[in-house]
Design a protein around this motif. Structure first.
Motif, mmCIF file in Angstrom:
data_model
loop_
_atom_site.group_PDB
_atom_site.id
_atom_site.type_symbol
_atom_site.label_atom_id
_atom_site.label_comp_id
_atom_site.label_asym_id
_atom_site.label_seq_id
_atom_site.Cartn_x
_atom_site.Cartn_y
_atom_site.Cartn_z
ATOM 1 N N UNK A 70 6.319 13.787 6.149
ATOM 2 C CA UNK A 70 6.372 14.814 5.497
ATOM 3 C C UNK A 70 6.213 14.931 4.200
ATOM 4 N N UNK A 71 6.589 14.015 3.333
ATOM 5 C CA UNK A 71 6.173 13.644 2.027
ATOM 6 C C UNK A 71 4.706 13.883 1.780
ATOM 7 N N UNK A 72 4.147 13.197 2.689
ATOM 8 C CA UNK A 72 2.502 13.146 2.449
ATOM 9 C C UNK A 72 1.944 14.600 2.711
ATOM 10 N N UNK A 73 2.474 15.231 3.966
ATOM 11 C CA UNK A 73 2.085 16.611 4.359
ATOM 12 C C UNK A 73 2.438 17.528 3.225
ATOM 13 N N UNK A 74 3.403 17.369 2.458
ATOM 14 C CA UNK A 74 3.637 18.341 1.604
ATOM 15 C C UNK A 74 3.456 18.128 0.350
ATOM 16 N N UNK A 75 2.725 17.022 0.040
ATOM 17 C CA UNK A 75 2.373 16.672 -1.380
ATOM 18 C C UNK A 75 1.321 17.596 -1.791
ATOM 19 N N UNK A 76 0.940 17.613 -3.350
ATOM 20 C CA UNK A 76 0.040 18.482 -4.003
ATOM 21 C C UNK A 76 -1.218 17.795 -3.562
ATOM 22 N N UNK A 77 -1.217 16.721 -3.660
ATOM 23 C CA UNK A 77 -2.442 15.923 -3.313
ATOM 24 C C UNK A 77 -3.003 16.380 -1.964
ATOM 25 N N UNK A 78 -2.191 16.302 -0.944
ATOM 26 C CA UNK A 78 -2.648 16.775 0.501
ATOM 27 C C UNK A 78 -3.284 18.214 0.337
ATOM 28 N N UNK A 79 -2.424 19.074 -0.241
ATOM 29 C CA UNK A 79 -2.810 20.556 -0.474
ATOM 30 C C UNK A 79 -3.992 20.641 -1.302
ATOM 31 N N UNK A 80 -4.560 19.757 -1.937
ATOM 32 C CA UNK A 80 -5.786 19.835 -2.827
ATOM 33 C C UNK A 80 -6.863 19.178 -1.823
ATOM 34 N N UNK A 81 -6.347 18.349 -1.010
ATOM 35 C CA UNK A 81 -7.626 17.797 -0.312
ATOM 36 C C UNK A 81 -7.890 18.836 0.810
ATOM 37 N N UNK A 82 -6.774 19.632 1.662
ATOM 38 C CA UNK A 82 -7.179 20.525 2.464
ATOM 39 C C UNK A 82 -7.883 21.932 1.658
ATOM 40 N N UNK A 83 -7.668 22.055 0.449
ATOM 41 C CA UNK A 83 -8.447 23.217 0.047
ATOM 42 C C UNK A 83 -9.809 22.874 -0.240
ATOM 43 N N UNK A 84 -10.087 21.927 -0.589
ATOM 44 C CA UNK A 84 -11.472 21.104 -0.873
ATOM 45 C C UNK A 84 -12.161 21.229 0.527
ATOM 46 N N UNK A 86 0.843 -1.338 0.028
ATOM 47 C CA UNK A 86 -0.052 -0.061 0.002
ATOM 48 C C UNK A 86 1.005 1.235 -0.119
ATOM 49 N N UNK A 87 0.211 2.282 -0.696
ATOM 50 C CA UNK A 87 1.181 3.602 -0.531
ATOM 51 C C UNK A 87 0.111 4.631 -0.677
ATOM 52 N N UNK A 88 0.597 5.795 -0.110
ATOM 53 C CA UNK A 88 0.007 7.125 -0.242
ATOM 54 C C UNK A 88 0.205 7.938 -1.626
ATOM 55 N N UNK A 89 -0.558 8.568 -2.543
ATOM 56 C CA UNK A 89 -0.250 9.391 -3.596
ATOM 57 C C UNK A 89 0.168 10.410 -3.140
ATOM 58 N N UNK A 90 1.164 10.998 -3.740
ATOM 59 C CA UNK A 90 2.122 12.230 -3.389
ATOM 60 C C UNK A 90 2.438 13.122 -4.528
ATOM 61 N N UNK A 91 2.068 12.768 -5.731
ATOM 62 C CA UNK A 91 2.398 13.329 -6.937
ATOM 63 C C UNK A 91 1.717 12.779 -8.196
ATOM 64 N N UNK A 92 1.602 13.577 -9.286
ATOM 65 C CA UNK A 92 1.285 12.991 -10.386
ATOM 66 C C UNK A 92 1.954 13.660 -11.693
#
Length: 302
Positions: free
Chosen positions: A288-302, A159-165
């Motif tokens: 830290x990788x998860x916290x600073x990933x674009x995916x995490x930012x998008x989730x917070x903004x939503x 398993x893994x957490x998405x952090x970039x595309x």
């Protein structure tokens, strides 16, 4: 309560005899006498009442039953190793070294702010960042030689957490013959042209990813070398958008419209190959990788 007839050491010896091609080589690798290995395997077979090995000449071969038992035994010994490592990590101090496998498809510009944030908290841990590609990244996870892996490939059972595309674009020089073709290009046309591919970092590479049908292919180690060759009007290549977008905008490279696939999207994940064995430093870097990933930012903004 069930009481085991066999020991973990017996199964490890059997695995070594098979992996190293016989008792002599296994004895040398394990620093044991050949007779002790013979005795251990013979006792294992007697205890089970199943013949596991057949010796032909100087080599030992698995029986059909032995193949099944050996395969299951590897899960057993790996579970024991993981359990012992977990015990060692429960009260462990900050690990002295952290190894991170980073696939070349991951945009490195996203990694540097993470490392900048991690460094003040790293407590002097040495960080080994190893760039990998394709099967090489997959092996970092399945073989567990990395503490963390950033990968566009998710092996079965992990398993893994998405952090970039990112997206892979097929590109060539604007004066390349392919650039002059109108409309979506038939993939069969591509087969007649030189394709540049990035070298798989695995020791046993497996060509099971991407489009690799050109009759002529040149293999290079880095994206930078591929770009240099493209700028010399040599071949075409699939490259990440973060590498070639500015070159496409400046018309230094041409993006090819291919029928059925003008780009390939990729999601990069951060993976803990052995989650129960991660130390506090590895866990901090993972978070830290998860916290600073674009995916995490998008989730917070939503």
């Amino acid at each position: 309560m069930y009481r085991a007839k066999t020991t973990i050491e017996q199964w490890r010896i059997l695995q070594a005899v098979v992996d190293f091609g016989g008792y002599a080589h296994a004895a040398n690798k394990l620093n044991k006498s050949q007779s002790s290995l013979n005795h251990a395997v013979a006792k294992l077979q007697d205890q089970l009442g199943v013949k596991l090995l057949e010796v032909k000449g100087r080599k030992a071969f698995l029986t059909e039953a032995g193949e099944v038992m050996l395969r299951r035994s590897r899960h057993l010994t790996q579970n024991v190793q993981d359990l012992e490592e977990l015990a060692g990590n429960i009260n462990q101090d900050w690990e002295p070294e952290i190894t991170v496998a980073v696939d070349l498809a991951y945009p490195k510009k996203l990694l540097y702010p993470v490392l900048n944030a991690f460094y003040p908290e790293s407590r002097g841990s040495r960080l080994r960042i190893i760039e990998t590609v394709l099967t090489g990244t997959e092996e970092a996870i399945t073989q567990g030689w990395a503490d963390l892996a950033i990968s566009p490939i998710m092996p079965k059972g992990f398993l893994g957490e998405p952090i970039a595309e990112c997206s892979l674009y097929p590109v060539c020089h604007p004066e390349h013959e392919l650039a002059s073709l109108e409309g979506p290009i038939d993939p069969n046309e591509l087969q007649q042209h030189l394709q540049l591919v990035i070298k798989d970092t695995s020791r046993t590479p497996s060509e099971k990813q991407g489009w690799l049908k050109s009759e002529q292919r040149w293999t290079v180690s880095t994206f930078e070398t591929a770009v240099d060759l493209l700028l010399e009007n040599i071949g075409f290549c699939w490259l990440p958008d973060f590498i070639v977008e500015h070159l496409i905008e400046s018309k230094a490279l041409h993006r090819l419209p291919i029928k059925g696939s003008s780009f390939r999207p990729l999601i990069c994940y951060v993976v803990k190959p052995k989650p129960d064995s991660c130390g506090p430093g590895t866990n901090l870097l993972y978070q830290t990788l998860i916290k600073q990933s674009p995916f995490n930012t998008q989730f917070i903004e939503k």
